[in-house]
Design a protein around this motif. Structure first.
Motif, PDB file in Angstrom:
ATOM      1  N   ALA A  40      -0.819  -6.746  11.237  1.00 44.82           N
ATOM      2  CA  ALA A  40      -0.733  -5.627  11.682  1.00 44.82           C
ATOM      3  C   ALA A  40       0.628  -4.801  11.069  1.00 44.82           C
ATOM      4  O   ALA A  40       0.829  -3.633  10.816  1.00 44.82           O
ATOM      5  N   TYR A  41       1.577  -6.064  11.125  1.00 40.02           N
ATOM      6  CA  TYR A  41       2.828  -5.432  10.649  1.00 40.02           C
ATOM      7  C   TYR A  41       2.695  -5.122   9.080  1.00 40.02           C
ATOM      8  O   TYR A  41       3.397  -4.047   8.539  1.00 40.02           O
ATOM      9  N   ARG A  42       2.143  -5.965   8.300  1.00 36.09           N
ATOM     10  CA  ARG A  42       1.942  -5.782   7.075  1.00 36.09           C
ATOM     11  C   ARG A  42       1.134  -4.421   6.857  1.00 36.09           C
ATOM     12  O   ARG A  42       1.602  -3.776   5.858  1.00 36.09           O
ATOM     13  N   GLU A  43       0.069  -4.047   7.459  1.00 32.14           N
ATOM     14  CA  GLU A  43      -0.716  -3.018   7.378  1.00 32.14           C
ATOM     15  C   GLU A  43       0.335  -1.661   7.559  1.00 32.14           C
ATOM     16  O   GLU A  43       0.149  -0.585   7.007  1.00 32.14           O
ATOM     17  N   ALA A  44       1.119  -1.826   8.676  1.00 28.43           N
ATOM     18  CA  ALA A  44       1.911  -0.614   8.988  1.00 28.43           C
ATOM     19  C   ALA A  44       3.091  -0.417   7.954  1.00 28.43           C
ATOM     20  O   ALA A  44       3.408   0.713   7.622  1.00 28.43           O
ATOM     21  N   LEU A  45       3.482  -1.346   6.959  1.00 30.61           N
ATOM     22  CA  LEU A  45       4.167  -1.184   5.936  1.00 30.61           C
ATOM     23  C   LEU A  45       3.445  -0.333   4.937  1.00 30.61           C
ATOM     24  O   LEU A  45       3.850   0.449   4.319  1.00 30.61           O
ATOM     25  N   THR A  46       2.446  -0.792   4.403  1.00 31.95           N
ATOM     26  CA  THR A  46       1.522  -0.424   3.599  1.00 31.95           C
ATOM     27  C   THR A  46       1.056   0.996   3.664  1.00 31.95           C
ATOM     28  O   THR A  46       1.168   1.879   2.810  1.00 31.95           O
ATOM     29  N   GLU A  47       0.781   1.315   5.070  1.00 30.37           N
ATOM     30  CA  GLU A  47       0.621   2.685   5.269  1.00 30.37           C
ATOM     31  C   GLU A  47       1.668   3.451   4.746  1.00 30.37           C
ATOM     32  O   GLU A  47       1.512   4.800   4.734  1.00 30.37           O
ATOM     33  N   ARG A  48       2.847   3.138   4.906  1.00 28.29           N
ATOM     34  CA  ARG A  48       4.034   3.857   4.532  1.00 28.29           C
ATOM     35  C   ARG A  48       4.630   3.674   3.448  1.00 28.29           C
ATOM     36  O   ARG A  48       5.985   4.176   3.185  1.00 28.29           O
ATOM     37  N   ASN A  49       4.068   3.127   2.424  1.00 27.75           N
ATOM     38  CA  ASN A  49       4.421   2.834   1.182  1.00 27.75           C
ATOM     39  C   ASN A  49       5.821   2.008   1.196  1.00 27.75           C
ATOM     40  O   ASN A  49       6.630   2.257   0.467  1.00 27.75           O
ATOM     41  N   LEU A  50       5.789   0.965   2.016  1.00 26.57           N
ATOM     42  CA  LEU A  50       7.030   0.106   2.048  1.00 26.57           C
ATOM     43  C   LEU A  50       6.493  -1.353   2.054  1.00 26.57           C
ATOM     44  O   LEU A  50       5.370  -1.619   2.012  1.00 26.57           O
ATOM     45  N   VAL A  51       7.278  -2.137   1.232  1.00 30.58           N
ATOM     46  CA  VAL A  51       7.069  -3.404   0.968  1.00 30.58           C
ATOM     47  C   VAL A  51       8.215  -4.420   1.299  1.00 30.58           C
ATOM     48  O   VAL A  51       9.422  -4.139   0.977  1.00 30.58           O
TER      49      VAL A  51
END
Ligand code: GTQ
Length: 345
Positions: free
Chosen positions: A13-24
């Motif tokens: 869920a955390y990884r997806e939250a990052l991806t949705e916001r263009n964060l890595v």
């Protein structure tokens, strides 16, 4: 060395939250982009034999008319980068170009810098910036950034040359494009004559040339004679090498890649220093065994190979009784200008 956290260690869920916001997250990739001690080049030691290239290039001459190609080139692609990237190394592109008698490759100019090293055939020429540059084996012809260039062929046999461009770098910078032009009107005069004597440059009543690229053709007869003279004059000298320079400034002939001619004395083995830039070797005359890290290649005339940076390279003249002559291209000017050049001896 401390093991860093992996991507898989993070909740989905955390990884997806990052991806949705263009964060890595950096830490799973930190060692990849900043490896310990030295880079991990994608560039692989790779060799291309002319005996493999030539028949396929001649076949391209039958399959694809010049009008359908503009430039009839087979690209020497490094598998370490993926063939579709058309890279020999991070910054270097290599291609073998075929021009058949009577053909014309129309005028264009582009942002990447190019040079051509003539491999085979007589009678072709490149017109660069309105100057006719005849092509003979071993000649180096510059087509620097922004200068108009076109290729013609008045001879009777196929002509082949090696193109070296800084295309991968300029493309990566999103600065690569071309413009098509009209056939150039050839003006009298040739830089390779005007600049034919070392240590002297043409001076029109105290006025030195203000051209960024005053000399566009470096004849092989001159480079070969310079190497033989250097070898004879300095019998102890190991690296019998000349650099192709801008005769007005003494700088490298082009801004991004460096070009050199090297003579191996009869039977000589030459260890090259471990340096940051990748290097391309192409045999003009003779033959050389090239050891790149753990890999060994045997290069005959017109063969080409590529070595990644930070790798030990040695060259051995396959001829015991005659010198061999190589053309080298590397990424030194780029590395030096950017302050990342290293030589580790
Ligand atoms: O001859 O102008 O290998 O524009 C690639 C792009 C050659 C050329 C290449 C080019 C040329």
């Amino acid at each position: 060395m401390q093991e860093l956290g992996r991507l898989e260690d993070l909740p989905i869920a955390y990884r997806e939250a990052l991806t949705e916001r263009n964060l890595v997250p950096l830490w799973p990739s930190l060692r990849g982009v900043l490896p310990p001690g030295q880079p991990r080049p994608n560039t692989r030691a790779t060799m291309w034999a002319y005996s493999d290239i030539k028949p396929l290039l001649l076949q391209a001459g039958e399959l694809t008319p010049i009008e359908k190609a503009e430039r009839r080139v087979l690209v020497l692609a490094n598998p370490g980068h993926g063939l579709e990237k058309m890279q020999a190394s991070a910054a270097m592109y290599l291609g073998m170009q075929l021009l058949l008698p009577g053909e014309w490759a129309p005028s264009h100019r582009h942002t990447p810098n190019a040079v051509r090293m003539i491999v085979e055939g007589e009678g072709a020429y490149t017109t660069v910036d309105d100057e006719k540059c005849p092509m003979s084996r071993g000649d180096l012809i510059l087509t620097p950034t922004g200068l108009w260039h076109e290729h013609g062929h008045d001879g009777t046999d196929p002509v082949v040359w090696l193109d070296v461009l800084d295309l991968p770098l300029v493309y990566y910078m999103e600065a690569s494009y071309h413009i098509n032009g009209e056939r150039q009107e050839i003006k009298p005069g040739r830089g390779d004559r005007a600049y034919a004597r070392g240590g002297m440059v043409p001076t029109a009543v105290f006025n030195r040339s203000s051209k960024a690229y005053p000399m566009l053709r470096y004849p092989w007869v001159e480079a070969r004679a310079a190497l033989l003279a250097l070898a004879a004059d300095q019998s102890e000298l190991d690296a019998v090498q000349v650099t192709y320079v801008n005769p007005e400034t003494g700088d490298d002939a082009e801004n991004i890649l460096g070009f050199y001619a090297l003579m191996l004395r009869p039977g000589q083995t030459l260890q090259l220093p471990v340096r940051s830039p990748a290097v391309v070797f192409h045999v003009i005359e003779g033959g050389a065994d090239v050891t790149i890290g753990e890999q060994a290649f045997s290069l005959a005339e017109a063969d080409t190979c590529c070595a990644p940076g930070f790798t030990r390279v040695s060259l051995h003249n396959r001829q015991a009784d005659k010198p061999s002559f190589l053309f080298l291209a590397d990424e030194s000017p780029l590395h030096r200008k950017l302050g990342v050049y290293e030589s580790r001896g």
